[in-house]
Design a protein around this motif. Structure first.
Motif, PDB file in Angstrom:
ATOM      1  N   LYS A 132      -0.678   0.253  16.575  1.00 10.71           N
ATOM      2  CA  LYS A 132      -1.086  -0.466  16.248  1.00 10.71           C
ATOM      3  C   LYS A 132      -0.256  -1.552  15.219  1.00 10.71           C
ATOM      4  O   LYS A 132      -0.401  -0.174  14.317  1.00 10.71           O
ATOM      5  N   PRO A 133      -1.053  -2.432  14.830  1.00  4.32           N
ATOM      6  CA  PRO A 133      -0.225  -3.477  14.573  1.00  4.32           C
ATOM      7  C   PRO A 133      -1.055  -3.719  12.960  1.00  4.32           C
ATOM      8  O   PRO A 133      -2.536  -3.377  13.077  1.00  4.32           O
ATOM      9  N   PHE A 134      -0.900  -3.146  11.900  1.00  4.10           N
ATOM     10  CA  PHE A 134      -2.004  -2.280  10.861  1.00  4.10           C
ATOM     11  C   PHE A 134      -0.922  -3.146   8.905  1.00  4.10           C
ATOM     12  O   PHE A 134       0.410  -2.258   9.186  1.00  4.10           O
ATOM     13  N   PRO A 135      -1.642  -2.920   8.306  1.00  2.00           N
ATOM     14  CA  PRO A 135      -1.214  -3.125   7.190  1.00  2.00           C
ATOM     15  C   PRO A 135      -0.556  -2.358   6.026  1.00  2.00           C
ATOM     16  O   PRO A 135      -0.973  -0.812   5.936  1.00  2.00           O
ATOM     17  N   VAL A 136       0.573  -2.364   5.757  1.00  6.93           N
ATOM     18  CA  VAL A 136       1.133  -1.439   4.762  1.00  6.93           C
ATOM     19  C   VAL A 136       2.078  -2.067   3.814  1.00  6.93           C
ATOM     20  O   VAL A 136       1.871  -2.973   3.516  1.00  6.93           O
ATOM     21  N   GLY A 137       2.683  -1.048   2.633  1.00  6.73           N
ATOM     22  CA  GLY A 137       3.608  -1.748   1.363  1.00  6.73           C
ATOM     23  C   GLY A 137       2.759  -2.449   0.425  1.00  6.73           C
ATOM     24  O   GLY A 137       2.647  -1.358  -0.624  1.00  6.73           O
ATOM     25  N   TYR A 138       1.775  -3.149   0.309  1.00  2.91           N
ATOM     26  CA  TYR A 138       0.944  -3.318  -0.889  1.00  2.91           C
ATOM     27  C   TYR A 138       1.836  -3.613  -1.889  1.00  2.91           C
ATOM     28  O   TYR A 138       1.864  -2.459  -2.518  1.00  2.91           O
ATOM     29  N   ILE A 139       2.136  -4.155  -1.866  1.00  6.50           N
ATOM     30  CA  ILE A 139       3.417  -3.813  -2.636  1.00  6.50           C
ATOM     31  C   ILE A 139       2.952  -5.136  -4.115  1.00  6.50           C
ATOM     32  O   ILE A 139       3.107  -3.978  -5.433  1.00  6.50           O
ATOM     33  N   ARG A 140       2.014  -5.247  -4.489  1.00  2.81           N
ATOM     34  CA  ARG A 140       0.884  -5.520  -5.377  1.00  2.81           C
ATOM     35  C   ARG A 140      -0.013  -4.975  -5.890  1.00  2.81           C
ATOM     36  O   ARG A 140      -0.947  -5.040  -6.523  1.00  2.81           O
ATOM     37  N   GLN A 141      -0.873  -3.998  -4.619  1.00  3.04           N
ATOM     38  CA  GLN A 141      -1.712  -3.287  -5.198  1.00  3.04           C
ATOM     39  C   GLN A 141      -1.333  -1.944  -4.385  1.00  3.04           C
ATOM     40  O   GLN A 141      -2.404  -1.428  -3.097  1.00  3.04           O
ATOM     41  N   LEU A 157      -2.195  11.694  10.218  1.00  2.00           N
ATOM     42  CA  LEU A 157      -1.405  10.705  10.432  1.00  2.00           C
ATOM     43  C   LEU A 157      -0.513  10.513   9.558  1.00  2.00           C
ATOM     44  O   LEU A 157      -0.929  11.011   8.459  1.00  2.00           O
ATOM     45  N   SER A 158       0.188   9.437   9.516  1.00  2.00           N
ATOM     46  CA  SER A 158       1.009   8.462   8.393  1.00  2.00           C
ATOM     47  C   SER A 158       1.219   7.656   9.064  1.00  2.00           C
ATOM     48  O   SER A 158       0.849   7.146   9.894  1.00  2.00           O
ATOM     49  N   VAL A 159       2.118   7.334   7.677  1.00  2.00           N
ATOM     50  CA  VAL A 159       1.824   5.278   8.184  1.00  2.00           C
ATOM     51  C   VAL A 159       3.129   5.353   8.678  1.00  2.00           C
ATOM     52  O   VAL A 159       3.115   3.891  10.149  1.00  2.00           O
ATOM     53  N   ASP A 160       3.858   5.805   9.339  1.00  2.00           N
ATOM     54  CA  ASP A 160       4.625   5.732  10.468  1.00  2.00           C
ATOM     55  C   ASP A 160       4.226   5.735  11.535  1.00  2.00           C
ATOM     56  O   ASP A 160       4.877   6.142  13.094  1.00  2.00           O
ATOM     57  N   ASP A 161       3.084   6.770  12.003  1.00  2.00           N
ATOM     58  CA  ASP A 161       2.118   6.310  13.439  1.00  2.00           C
ATOM     59  C   ASP A 161       1.753   4.850  13.884  1.00  2.00           C
ATOM     60  O   ASP A 161       1.272   5.318  14.110  1.00  2.00           O
ATOM     61  N   VAL A 162       1.459   4.315  13.020  1.00  2.00           N
ATOM     62  CA  VAL A 162       1.066   3.004  13.018  1.00  2.00           C
ATOM     63  C   VAL A 162       2.207   1.426  13.258  1.00  2.00           C
ATOM     64  O   VAL A 162       3.419   1.837  13.009  1.00  2.00           O
ATOM     65  N   ASP A 163       2.568  -0.008  13.736  1.00  2.00           N
ATOM     66  CA  ASP A 163       3.130  -0.685  13.797  1.00  2.00           C
ATOM     67  C   ASP A 163       2.819  -1.625  12.306  1.00  2.00           C
ATOM     68  O   ASP A 163       2.316  -2.298  11.900  1.00  2.00           O
ATOM     69  N   GLY A 164       4.053  -1.001  11.214  1.00  2.00           N
ATOM     70  CA  GLY A 164       3.436  -1.560  10.410  1.00  2.00           C
ATOM     71  C   GLY A 164       3.715  -2.700   9.971  1.00  2.00           C
ATOM     72  O   GLY A 164       4.377  -3.054   9.842  1.00  2.00           O
ATOM     73  N   VAL A 165       3.200  -3.704   9.361  1.00  2.00           N
ATOM     74  CA  VAL A 165       2.949  -5.015   9.387  1.00  2.00           C
ATOM     75  C   VAL A 165       2.742  -4.986   7.794  1.00  2.00           C
ATOM     76  O   VAL A 165       2.243  -5.115   6.677  1.00  2.00           O
ATOM     77  N   PRO A 166       3.916  -5.174   6.698  1.00  2.00           N
ATOM     78  CA  PRO A 166       3.955  -5.209   4.836  1.00  2.00           C
ATOM     79  C   PRO A 166       2.748  -6.078   4.813  1.00  2.00           C
ATOM     80  O   PRO A 166       3.178  -7.395   5.814  1.00  2.00           O
ATOM     81  N   VAL A 167       2.435  -6.456   3.990  1.00  2.00           N
ATOM     82  CA  VAL A 167       1.527  -7.377   2.664  1.00  2.00           C
ATOM     83  C   VAL A 167       1.240  -6.462   1.514  1.00  2.00           C
ATOM     84  O   VAL A 167       1.681  -5.979   0.887  1.00  2.00           O
ATOM     85  N   PRO A 168       1.183  -8.056   0.687  1.00  2.00           N
ATOM     86  CA  PRO A 168       0.971  -7.595  -0.268  1.00  2.00           C
ATOM     87  C   PRO A 168      -0.184  -7.383  -1.387  1.00  2.00           C
ATOM     88  O   PRO A 168      -0.369  -6.463  -2.789  1.00  2.00           O
ATOM     89  N   ASN A 169      -1.388  -7.179  -0.432  1.00  2.00           N
ATOM     90  CA  ASN A 169      -2.382  -7.141  -0.667  1.00  2.00           C
ATOM     91  C   ASN A 169      -3.453  -6.901  -0.106  1.00  2.00           C
ATOM     92  O   ASN A 169      -3.744  -7.684   1.445  1.00  2.00           O
ATOM     93  N   PHE A 170      -4.828  -6.484  -0.390  1.00  2.00           N
ATOM     94  CA  PHE A 170      -5.623  -6.209   1.189  1.00  2.00           C
ATOM     95  C   PHE A 170      -5.891  -8.259   1.153  1.00  2.00           C
ATOM     96  O   PHE A 170      -6.753  -8.343   2.695  1.00  2.00           O
ATOM     97  N   VAL A 171      -6.020  -8.698   0.573  1.00  2.00           N
ATOM     98  CA  VAL A 171      -6.726 -10.207   0.805  1.00  2.00           C
ATOM     99  C   VAL A 171      -5.770 -11.075   2.163  1.00  2.00           C
ATOM    100  O   VAL A 171      -6.620 -11.164   3.025  1.00  2.00           O
ATOM    101  N   GLU A 172      -4.104 -10.455   1.862  1.00  2.00           N
ATOM    102  CA  GLU A 172      -3.303 -10.703   2.980  1.00  2.00           C
ATOM    103  C   GLU A 172      -3.903 -10.066   4.418  1.00  2.00           C
ATOM    104  O   GLU A 172      -3.406 -10.521   5.622  1.00  2.00           O
ATOM    105  N   GLY A 173      -4.033  -8.602   3.714  1.00  2.00           N
ATOM    106  CA  GLY A 173      -4.008  -7.799   5.210  1.00  2.00           C
ATOM    107  C   GLY A 173      -5.074  -8.553   6.010  1.00  2.00           C
ATOM    108  O   GLY A 173      -5.637  -8.417   7.364  1.00  2.00           O
ATOM    109  N   ALA A 174      -6.884  -8.816   5.123  1.00  2.00           N
ATOM    110  CA  ALA A 174      -7.535  -9.077   4.970  1.00  2.00           C
ATOM    111  C   ALA A 174      -7.578 -10.953   6.562  1.00  2.00           C
ATOM    112  O   ALA A 174      -8.167 -11.110   7.278  1.00  2.00           O
TER     113      ALA A 174
END
Length: 317
Positions: A132-141, A157-174
């Motif tokens: 499933k599409p899920f936030p990953v990366g968090y380059i600012r957090q 599990l690992s982040v490879d098990d999700v369909d990673g969507v890069p985000v800078p922080n949790f605010v953008e993830g929300a």
């Protein structure tokens, strides 16, 4: 960004911690986060109850303000206790970048973080995130990414098990969750970001720690953490059933060269003014003055704080 924060903090703080030479900064997460609200409450009470003028300074993430704290560009910061360990040792989200001058001033309150999903989502356990599409990366957090990896790994599990969507922080993830772009995001119940998301989309939290083995694995990855059970309440409509989240102490940090009398005065003001803290922000109902000196392996308290805790009788060898 790091240079900007350091320059701004130096301008804010001046060269001396005393109020007459300028405000003292508490580096923290952006406005709208629970971390900012906690720092703002500490600043308000410290300013009212001491001779120190204290300000909360919201920034994009701890990867900015923790190094500034280590360098003495700011005198305080808020974060969770295992980040204090990571920063000091150069591990976790500070892997390879040790900040040896980080010190703990006080444990402020217990905190819980977990996975938030849409209320009508078919996600009920971490295993449901696969593919499933899920936030990953968090380059600012980066810490959020470390926490996310810890609970995923504990669940096999690992982040490879999700369909990673890069985000800078949790605010953008929300924001992406509210838009339906991702199926969830890691957040703290009761935070302003959660409330803002709920104004656009009904949400709920799911358990992220399932069983003793998972709890032990998470505690190993995140020093000082534990299983934080959160029960439904009128105050937390996003908690629709009892859930087990990452629990830890949220801490006030300082640096090794911070003025000892200043640190002493600030922690003394917090210890003696729980009612004022609650008035500033309701989350301080969970603040326990007797737990301010709780020690965690790998984290070192500042001498000014230790002096006060010894005098008060809550320091344990």
């Amino acid at each position: 960004m790091r240079l900007f924060l350091a320059a701004a903090a130096i301008a804010l703080c001046g060269t001396n911690a005393l109020a007459q030479n300028g405000p003292v900064a508490i580096g923290t997460l952006p406005q709208g986060s629970l971390g900012y609200s906690i720092a703002a409450a500490v600043a308000q009470v410290a300013t009212a109850k001491t001779e120190i003028d204290v300000r909360a300074v919201g920034q994009g993430g701890s990867s900015v303000y923790i190094p500034a704290l280590n360098q003495g560009a700011i005198d305080f910061a808020t974060s969770n206790i295992f980040e204090a360990v990571f920063a000091t040792q150069g591990s976790g989200n500070f892997d390879g970048s040790a900040n040896p001058n980080i010190r703990v001033a006080a444990m402020l309150q217990p905190f819980e973080v977990g996975m938030m999903v849409a209320a009508d989502s078919d996600i009920h356990a971490l295993s449901d995130l696969k593919g499933k599409p899920f936030p990953v990366g968090y380059i600012r957090q980066r810490l959020v990414g470390v926490m996310q990896e810890a609970v995923l790994e504990a669940a096999g599990l690992s982040v490879d098990d999700v369909d990673g969507v890069p985000v800078p922080n949790f605010v953008e993830g929300a924001k992406l969750l509210a838009q339906g772009t991702v199926v969830g995001v890691m957040l703290a119940p009761g935070s302003g970001v959660v409330k803002q998301t709920m104004s656009q989309l009904p949400v709920r939290f799911i358990s992220v720690i399932d069983g003793d083995d998972a709890a032990a694995a998470v505690a190993k990855s995140l020093p000082g953490s534990y299983v934080g059970r959160v029960e439904p309440s009128d105050r937390l409509p996003e908690i629709t059933e009892p859930v087990d989240l990452i629990g830890y102490q949220y801490a006030l940090l300082t640096h090794a060269d911070a003025d000892e009398d200043m640190v002493y005065a600030l922690v003394k003001a917090l210890h003696e003014n729980k009612a004022a803290l609650i008035e500033s922000h309701g989350s301080f109902r969970r603040f326990d003055p007797a737990a301010m000196a709780t020690q965690v392996d790998g984290a070192t308290f500042h001498g000014g704080a230790e002096r006060f805790y010894r005098e008060t009788g809550i320091w344990s060898e």
